[in-house]
Design a protein around this motif. Structure first.
Motif, PDB file in Angstrom:
ATOM      1  N   GLU B  21      41.949  33.264  46.211  1.00 56.04           N
ATOM      2  CA  GLU B  21      43.361  32.951  45.505  1.00 56.04           C
ATOM      3  C   GLU B  21      44.049  34.269  45.624  1.00 56.04           C
ATOM      4  O   GLU B  21      45.552  33.930  45.639  1.00 56.04           O
ATOM      5  CB  GLU B  21      42.989  32.677  43.977  1.00 56.04           C
ATOM      6  N   VAL B  22      43.698  35.474  45.802  1.00 53.97           N
ATOM      7  CA  VAL B  22      44.670  36.317  46.173  1.00 53.97           C
ATOM      8  C   VAL B  22      44.074  37.583  47.134  1.00 53.97           C
ATOM      9  O   VAL B  22      43.039  37.556  47.197  1.00 53.97           O
ATOM     10  CB  VAL B  22      44.786  37.428  44.855  1.00 53.97           C
ATOM     11  N   ASP B  49      47.660  27.440  47.589  1.00 57.55           N
ATOM     12  CA  ASP B  49      46.851  28.224  46.356  1.00 57.55           C
ATOM     13  C   ASP B  49      46.562  29.702  46.442  1.00 57.55           C
ATOM     14  O   ASP B  49      45.295  29.825  45.978  1.00 57.55           O
ATOM     15  CB  ASP B  49      45.882  27.355  45.484  1.00 57.55           C
ATOM     16  N   CYS B  50      47.300  30.477  47.211  1.00 56.82           N
ATOM     17  CA  CYS B  50      46.900  31.858  47.597  1.00 56.82           C
ATOM     18  C   CYS B  50      47.928  32.670  47.510  1.00 56.82           C
ATOM     19  O   CYS B  50      49.038  32.332  48.139  1.00 56.82           O
ATOM     20  CB  CYS B  50      46.063  31.654  49.176  1.00 56.82           C
ATOM     21  N   GLU B  51      47.976  33.755  46.925  1.00 55.38           N
ATOM     22  CA  GLU B  51      48.890  34.775  46.803  1.00 55.38           C
ATOM     23  C   GLU B  51      48.505  35.950  47.911  1.00 55.38           C
ATOM     24  O   GLU B  51      47.316  36.328  47.764  1.00 55.38           O
ATOM     25  CB  GLU B  51      49.005  35.591  45.421  1.00 55.38           C
ATOM     26  N   ILE B  53      49.518  39.371  49.499  1.00 58.94           N
ATOM     27  CA  ILE B  53      50.429  40.653  49.019  1.00 58.94           C
ATOM     28  C   ILE B  53      50.389  41.490  49.832  1.00 58.94           C
ATOM     29  O   ILE B  53      49.179  42.276  50.264  1.00 58.94           O
ATOM     30  CB  ILE B  53      49.947  40.850  47.288  1.00 58.94           C
ATOM     31  N   VAL B  55      50.433  45.201  50.412  1.00 55.20           N
ATOM     32  CA  VAL B  55      50.568  46.331  49.396  1.00 55.20           C
ATOM     33  C   VAL B  55      50.898  47.543  50.397  1.00 55.20           C
ATOM     34  O   VAL B  55      51.006  47.593  51.481  1.00 55.20           O
ATOM     35  CB  VAL B  55      49.344  46.480  48.721  1.00 55.20           C
ATOM     36  N   VAL B  64      44.947  45.992  43.314  1.00 54.92           N
ATOM     37  CA  VAL B  64      45.429  44.526  43.198  1.00 54.92           C
ATOM     38  C   VAL B  64      44.268  43.614  42.911  1.00 54.92           C
ATOM     39  O   VAL B  64      44.079  42.794  42.223  1.00 54.92           O
ATOM     40  CB  VAL B  64      46.360  44.220  44.490  1.00 54.92           C
ATOM     41  N   GLY B  67      42.602  43.803  39.670  1.00 53.31           N
ATOM     42  CA  GLY B  67      43.653  43.060  38.507  1.00 53.31           C
ATOM     43  C   GLY B  67      43.151  41.407  38.587  1.00 53.31           C
ATOM     44  O   GLY B  67      43.002  41.180  37.795  1.00 53.31           O
ATOM     45  N   ALA B  68      43.309  41.294  39.960  1.00 53.94           N
ATOM     46  CA  ALA B  68      43.278  39.608  40.154  1.00 53.94           C
ATOM     47  C   ALA B  68      41.846  39.035  39.707  1.00 53.94           C
ATOM     48  O   ALA B  68      41.727  38.114  39.067  1.00 53.94           O
ATOM     49  CB  ALA B  68      43.467  39.409  41.556  1.00 53.94           C
ATOM     50  N   ALA B  71      41.441  38.882  36.190  1.00 55.76           N
ATOM     51  CA  ALA B  71      42.091  37.726  35.477  1.00 55.76           C
ATOM     52  C   ALA B  71      41.661  36.329  35.914  1.00 55.76           C
ATOM     53  O   ALA B  71      42.125  35.589  35.815  1.00 55.76           O
ATOM     54  CB  ALA B  71      43.423  38.024  36.151  1.00 55.76           C
ATOM     55  N   GLY B  72      40.679  36.415  36.742  1.00 59.57           N
ATOM     56  CA  GLY B  72      39.949  35.223  37.127  1.00 59.57           C
ATOM     57  C   GLY B  72      40.080  34.522  38.199  1.00 59.57           C
ATOM     58  O   GLY B  72      39.853  33.498  38.808  1.00 59.57           O
ATOM     59  N   ALA B  73      40.877  35.442  39.368  1.00 59.22           N
ATOM     60  CA  ALA B  73      40.956  34.868  40.705  1.00 59.22           C
ATOM     61  C   ALA B  73      39.992  35.244  41.597  1.00 59.22           C
ATOM     62  O   ALA B  73      39.507  36.492  41.610  1.00 59.22           O
ATOM     63  CB  ALA B  73      42.252  35.239  41.108  1.00 59.22           C
TER      64      ALA B  73
END
Lengths: 346, 421
Positions: B21-22, B49-51, B53, B55, B64, B67-68, B71-73
């Motif tokens: 997801e991330v 459905d994938c971010e 990033i 960096v 990152v 954090g992801a 937060a459940g990703a």
């Protein structure tokens, strides 16, 4: 959520009647009827950061963090996640198994709060929960020094994060060492007040608010614990915007600055009133508003309350460096237009 | 589906099948093609459905992901070499927080001297970080291990590093079976985190822990890795039943039956070793190979069983703990030290900074172990002439200059090339 928070619109927080405290030119509450009092005195004001934490008496950071996060929670209807850099705020709020935080809170490292917050925001986006917003917070060491690369990256990508820097002008958690936010001449554990150039040297340090503005991010502001309504207004405004936002709050540290615990607000107010700490807002790379100085005070009034500047006033002699500090204030006043040519109050 | 495909792109496709997801991307050779492949899959819309990033550093990449994940990703990143060192603080943090991040490590040497080619120094530098470390022998296994890695990581709530040899695997074009989405979905359930940042039930994660509980926290991290010793073979078995091929597990044996000499190694070099063993077996030499897939957790019991019958064990590894010797040999020594009839242990360091490991050198090394065993760590194919000249020169001249540059100068002289004096 377990802590119901009374929502008070920022405009309601502004008093209609103004009573100035004697000799300080500060708006006070005490003479106003209770119904007309502003949020600051409200009995059922919320606490994102509850009592029982282990901050020092008179800690500016604890005060700033409580007001900033409270305002952010109100603005997001409590749909807020906080990421915290290592530092005083992290240490004094979470002596596990106790925690003072009434919102989901994550501490990872000293230098990565901005990046971790990016990750949290990305997770919210991918889970289609963009209503849940993210705040990253840290001290000036975690922001202007060790966390600077992550901060700049977050700005540049315009990630949907509000970064709040509680600026107490040094590494207070480790015992008051110099940071790139320490002002010239200030005594710290690593800039001793000895030798031909005592304290922190002139010509060093950086202004991260200015650097943030240069990233052209949607919103940048400086604030102070001497004006909590202004701080709340800025946080509320920041939360109404998407993208990367930065607020830097001047939070005096009684221990590190060598000021009396009961003088925290006074010192913070004087920092603004002498022009040492310009309070402004910027949007998309342009300064849009400044907080005018009501009555300019000489920088000496600010310096003399703090032992970190005591070496400038040895044996009744004023060090010539005070003039250079006054010049910094004057330059700030000129650059940001902090004093109107004709003051209407006079 | 069978594809003629570059290793990195095959891995990218496998990772995409795991529905990350991330994804945090930062370029570093030789890992870069993996995140490039993933970026393309996200951009073209085949990974939804994938971010993704981009960096500004490896430190941010893993931060990152932290954090992801908190937060459940489902979070993924990749790195190599210097990049792993730059994110080192976050590497320990991710495992300390118990976040099931999966990261590919395109194994590469660590400088100085700067070197972009393959060895295992980077993985070894983080061997005690609390991450699981799985080493792929082939690109097919690299593909399969990523799918298993997400399953293991999320089951244990611990991060997993999939180690793939830089260039040798990442840049090799070969025939690889890419599983289909339905099969991967059946094998890998959606990420259901054990703890998550949620305003509906706020928790604080990342508190300070003092002497009163730190030992217990560390013990539980160790305990989780011991649990992994059971889970890794279990999930590999399940993978084999579902996908019809053996990949992963703790370790693998090759022609170890009746072997007097056993070789132990990790990663892609095992292919060359197997060829060498086949040739030696043809000559009647009883030799076999034990391939370690799981370096962390270290499969002590499985290794003791696998090595118990041998007279000699040769450990070949692409890393050296300077001042001590090979880390893998050291770990194996610890595993077999209490065997009643422990085999003799011979440690060889090979393939540093991408040096080729040839069958000829391996033949020589394996035969020597039985007839003329060496003490300490043997550096395979060391250019003794160059080293000798440099040691001699340094004795004469105390202000000796930069080591790497001097070695290159000696090499030029030794090989008869014109060298600037």
């Amino acid at each position: 959520m377990s802590n119901p928070i009374t929502t008070i619109a920022p405009e309601e927080a502004v008093q209609k009647l103004k009573y100035y405290q004697k000799g300080t030119f500060t708006v006070g509450n005490r003479l106003v009827a209770e119904a007309d009092r502003s949020v600051q005195a409200s009995r059922d004001r919320s606490n994102a950061l509850t009592c029982g934490h282990r901050a020092c008496q008179g800690c500016g950071e604890a005060l700033g963090a409580r007001y900033a996060i409270d305002a952010a929670m109100r603005a997001t209807n409590n749909n807020l996640i906080a990421v915290n850099a290592t530092g005083c705020l992290e240490v004094f709020t979470t002596p596990y198994p106790e925690t003072s935080w009434q919102l989901p809170w994550l501490h990872s490292l000293f230098g990565n709060a901005a990046a971790v917050a990016t990750g949290v925001a990305a997770a919210m986006r991918v889970k289609r929960r963009s209503d849940i917003r993210v705040v990253a917070q840290g001290g000036d060491g975690g922001t202007t020094d060790i966390g600077f690369q992550c901060l700049s990256g977050m700005f540049e990508r315009n990630d949907d994060v509000l970064y709040i820097c509680y600026d107490n002008e040094g590494y207070m958690n480790t015992g008051v060492q110099r940071s790139s936010a320490t002002p010239p001449t200030a005594r710290t554990a690593t800039t001793a007040a000895v030798g031909p150039e005592p304290g922190n040297v002139f010509g060093t340090g950086k202004s991260v608010p200015r650097i943030a503005v240069a990233h052209n991010i949607p919103y940048v502001a400086t604030a102070t614990v001497a004006d909590l309504h202004d701080l709340e207004r800025k946080v509320t405004k920041a939360m109404s915007v998407r993208g990367a936002r930065y607020i830097q709050i001047d939070v005096p540290c009684p221990l590190g600055w060598g000021a009396a615990s009961h003088d925290t607000i006074r010192v913070a107010r004087l920092a603004v009133e002498c022009g040492f700490y310009p309070i402004f807002e910027a949007e998309h790379g342009r300064v849009t508003q400044v907080r005018k100085i009501r009555r300019q005070v000489p920088v000496i009034d600010y310096l003399k309350l703090q032992r970190r500047f005591a070496h400038l006033f040895k044996e009744g002699q004023e060090d010539p460096r005070v003039v250079r500090l006054q010049a910094i204030c004057d330059a700030n006043i000129a650059e940001y237009g902090l004093i109107d040519a004709v003051d209407e109050d006079e | 589906m069978l594809k003629q495909i570059e290793g990195s792109h095959a891995m990218a496709e496998a990772i995409a099948l795991c529905r990350p997801e991330v994804i945090c991307a930062y370029p570093i050779t030789p890992q870069t093609h993996i995140v490039e492949g993933l970026g393309e899959l996200v951009k073209e819309g085949s990974l939804v459905d994938c971010e993704y990033i981009n960096v500004e550093s490896e430190f941010a990449a893993l931060s990152v992901a932290i954090g992801a994940s908190a937060a459940g990703a489902r979070a993924y990143t990749a790195t190599a070499s210097q990049g792993l060192l730059f994110m080192a603080e976050a590497v320990y943090n991710a495992s300390g927080l118990g976040l099931p991040i999966v990261m590919t490590l395109g194994n590469r040497a660590i400088g100085a001297p700067i070197n972009i080619w393959n060895d295992h120094s980077d993985a070894m530098s983080m061997r005690d970080s609390g991450w699981l470390q799985l080493f792929a022998e082939t690109n097919q296994e690299a593909v399969d291990l990523h799918i298993q890695a997400f399953r293991i990581a999320e089951e244990l709530s611990m991060p997993v590093m999939v180690c793939v040899d830089g260039f040798i695997l990442t840049h090799a074009m070969e025939r690889i079976d890419i599983p289909d989405q339905t099969a991967v979905d059946a094998y890998l359930p959606p990420y259901d985190p054990v703890q998550v940042l949620d305003p509906a039930s706020p928790i604080s994660i990342g508190a300070m822990v003092g002497p009163e509980a730190f030992t217990e926290v560390r013990f539980l991290a160790h305990y989780k890795q011991m649990q992994a010793l059971r889970l890794i073979p279990e999930f590999a078995g399940e993978f084999a039943r579902q996908f019809g091929r053996n990949s992963g597990g703790l370790l693998r044996a090759y022609r170890t039956e009746d072997a007097e000499l056993l070789v132990v190694a990790m990663g892609s070099i095992c292919g060359t070793i197997k060829d060498t063993i086949d040739e030696m077996r043809d000559d009647g030499i009883r030799v076999g190979l034990v391939t370690i897939v799981s370096f962390r957790p270290f499969p002590v019991d499985a290794l003791r069983n696998a090595l118990a019958g041998a007279k000699d064990v040769v450990v070949i590894e692409k890393s050296v703990a300077v001042g001590m010797g090979g880390q893998l040999a050291d770990n194996i020594g610890a595993a077999i030290r209490n065997l009643t009839r422990a085999p003799r242990l011979h440690s060889a360091v090979a393939g540093l900074g991408g040096r080729s490991i040839t069958r000829a050198s391996l033949h020589h090394l394996f035969r020597q172990a039985a007839v003329q065993p060496w003490e300490g760590t043997h550096f395979l194919d060391l250019n003794e002439k160059v080293v000798g000249r440099e040691i001699h020169r340094k004795r004469k001249n105390r202000r000796s200059g930069p080591t790497a540059e001097n070695i290159l100068r000696q090499l030029a002289i030794a090989t008869g090339l014109p060298a600037a004096e």
